[in-house]
Design a protein around this motif. Sequence first.
Motif, PDB file in Angstrom:
ATOM      1  N   UNK A 188       0.826  -1.209   0.000  1.00 39.11           N
ATOM      2  CA  UNK A 188       0.000   0.000   0.000  1.00 39.11           C
ATOM      3  C   UNK A 188       0.860   1.260   0.000  1.00 39.11           C
ATOM      4  N   UNK A 189       1.991   1.222   0.698  1.00 40.21           N
ATOM      5  CA  UNK A 189       2.907   2.359   0.677  1.00 40.21           C
ATOM      6  C   UNK A 189       3.398   2.609  -0.743  1.00 40.21           C
ATOM      7  N   UNK A 190       3.760   1.539  -1.435  1.00 44.53           N
ATOM      8  CA  UNK A 190       4.224   1.666  -2.814  1.00 44.53           C
ATOM      9  C   UNK A 190       3.119   2.208  -3.710  1.00 44.53           C
ATOM     10  N   UNK A 191       1.901   1.699  -3.556  1.00 43.21           N
ATOM     11  CA  UNK A 191       0.789   2.153  -4.382  1.00 43.21           C
ATOM     12  C   UNK A 191       0.480   3.631  -4.133  1.00 43.21           C
ATOM     13  N   UNK A 192       0.480   4.036  -2.868  1.00 43.54           N
ATOM     14  CA  UNK A 192       0.194   5.444  -2.554  1.00 43.54           C
ATOM     15  C   UNK A 192       1.281   6.363  -3.102  1.00 43.54           C
ATOM     16  N   UNK A 193       2.518   5.882  -3.097  1.00 38.33           N
ATOM     17  CA  UNK A 193       3.614   6.701  -3.620  1.00 38.33           C
ATOM     18  C   UNK A 193       3.488   6.855  -5.134  1.00 38.33           C
ATOM     19  N   UNK A 194       3.178   5.759  -5.831  1.00 40.18           N
ATOM     20  CA  UNK A 194       2.969   5.828  -7.284  1.00 40.18           C
ATOM     21  C   UNK A 194       1.787   6.743  -7.608  1.00 40.18           C
ATOM     22  N   UNK A 195       0.766   6.691  -6.750  1.00 36.65           N
ATOM     23  CA  UNK A 195      -0.447   7.488  -6.971  1.00 36.65           C
ATOM     24  C   UNK A 195      -0.278   8.951  -6.537  1.00 36.65           C
ATOM     25  N   UNK A 196       0.923   9.348  -6.151  1.00 33.33           N
ATOM     26  CA  UNK A 196       1.281  10.724  -5.761  1.00 33.33           C
ATOM     27  C   UNK A 196       0.598  11.166  -4.471  1.00 33.33           C
ATOM     28  N   UNK A 197       0.197  10.216  -3.626  1.00 32.70           N
ATOM     29  CA  UNK A 197      -0.478  10.550  -2.374  1.00 32.70           C
ATOM     30  C   UNK A 197       0.490  10.702  -1.212  1.00 32.70           C
ATOM     31  N   UNK A 198       1.732  10.241  -1.386  1.00 29.68           N
ATOM     32  CA  UNK A 198       2.752  10.460  -0.376  1.00 29.68           C
ATOM     33  C   UNK A 198       4.114  10.484  -1.051  1.00 29.68           C
ATOM     34  N   UNK A 200       6.352   6.634 -18.537  1.00 30.31           N
ATOM     35  CA  UNK A 200       6.406   7.089 -19.929  1.00 30.31           C
ATOM     36  C   UNK A 200       7.109   8.444 -20.049  1.00 30.31           C
ATOM     37  N   UNK A 201       8.231   8.575 -19.319  1.00 29.75           N
ATOM     38  CA  UNK A 201       9.016   9.803 -19.386  1.00 29.75           C
ATOM     39  C   UNK A 201       8.643  10.865 -18.374  1.00 29.75           C
ATOM     40  N   UNK A 202       7.546  10.670 -17.638  1.00 36.55           N
ATOM     41  CA  UNK A 202       7.119  11.633 -16.620  1.00 36.55           C
ATOM     42  C   UNK A 202       7.756  11.266 -15.276  1.00 36.55           C
ATOM     43  N   UNK A 203       8.345  12.255 -14.603  1.00 36.54           N
ATOM     44  CA  UNK A 203       8.895  12.049 -13.268  1.00 36.54           C
ATOM     45  C   UNK A 203       7.736  12.061 -12.273  1.00 36.54           C
ATOM     46  N   UNK A 204       7.348  10.882 -11.804  1.00 37.21           N
ATOM     47  CA  UNK A 204       6.154  10.748 -10.970  1.00 37.21           C
ATOM     48  C   UNK A 204       6.280  11.516  -9.664  1.00 37.21           C
ATOM     49  N   UNK A 205       7.478  11.545  -9.087  1.00 33.29           N
ATOM     50  CA  UNK A 205       7.665  12.185  -7.788  1.00 33.29           C
ATOM     51  C   UNK A 205       7.686  13.699  -7.875  1.00 33.29           C
ATOM     52  N   UNK A 206       7.953  14.244  -9.061  1.00 32.46           N
ATOM     53  CA  UNK A 206       8.042  15.695  -9.222  1.00 32.46           C
ATOM     54  C   UNK A 206       6.893  16.286 -10.031  1.00 32.46           C
ATOM     55  N   UNK A 207       6.417  15.551 -11.040  1.00 27.84           N
ATOM     56  CA  UNK A 207       5.351  16.051 -11.914  1.00 27.84           C
ATOM     57  C   UNK A 207       4.020  15.403 -11.533  1.00 27.84           C
ATOM     58  N   UNK A 208       3.575  15.685 -10.315  1.00 28.73           N
ATOM     59  CA  UNK A 208       2.422  14.974  -9.754  1.00 28.73           C
ATOM     60  C   UNK A 208       1.127  15.244 -10.519  1.00 28.73           C
ATOM     61  N   UNK A 209       0.903  16.474 -10.923  1.00 30.91           N
ATOM     62  CA  UNK A 209      -0.333  16.789 -11.631  1.00 30.91           C
ATOM     63  C   UNK A 209      -0.392  16.062 -12.972  1.00 30.91           C
TER      64      UNK A 209
END
Length: 295
Positions: A42-52, A62-71
């Motif tokens: 769940x921690x991994x899923x929430x992190x991928x989902x930009x919730x934490x 696909x080239x998007x930085x998930x941790x920085x480009x959350x929107x």
Amino acid sequence: MELIINQLSKTYANGVKALNEVSLTIPQGMFGLLGPNGAGKSTLMRTIATLQDADSGSISLDGIDVLKEKQAVRERLGYLPQDFGLYPRINAETMLDHIAQMKGIGNKAERKEVVASLLQKVNLFKDRKKGLGTYSGGMRQRFGIAQALVGNPSLIIVDEPTAGLDPSERNRFYNLLSEIGENTIVILSTHIVEDVNTLCSNMAIICMGEVLMQGKPKDGLEMVKGKIFQKSIDKSDLDTYRKEYQVISTKLISGRLSLRIESEGNPGNGFEAAPADLEDVYFSFISKKVDPITI
């Protein structure tokens, strides 16, 4: 299209290390993430989902930085968490229309068409005027998938989606997820081995925040092929067998334990060779991290 996770780590304030340098490459299609409760799924899923946020590491979609480009990620994401709240008095049609509006579908006619199409897809169209509070567990999960599909996401995350469903509801859910997985990345986080065996072409096993195995289910089966043996024993003898053999799982049947072990060769002592299944793969890896589980 791929989701690439590289050395992702997360430690909570209480000292629990939920993720320990997790690295995964997740291709298009259904991807199963297996692990016991508390494994870090769940921690991994929430992190991928930009919730934490993570403490370190990176995620790329696909080239998007998930941790920085959350929107940018949220615009492509559909998420069905393990527990999600519903407004009990609002009907499904109205709620989906509201979600579609939040997802940027401003045209009323277009929203109406999208909502109707999604409700048809999850077999809830005839119940669209019913309050969400009257829905069964299976109907709630199907509504959850409908809201996750708003906006044609390229990444869908579903966390323990079949927990609490009866067999017929689970089968309907399997069929729906399989259809969705043909054209997008779907991450199925679960501790139910059958879900992954039925649905997923790729998988990973995670325990105590670490990835223990990644590959296709058939690759995992190949690892334990010819190494699984079983025997029925008295419960009182379990500790003795654990000291002598690599016990991977036990199942209580009519007062006796059906014991499954992993061994490079036939151990004798009354053990018989058993066909390996994905549950054996799961327990083989998990048992090396934690004590074998009695199920």
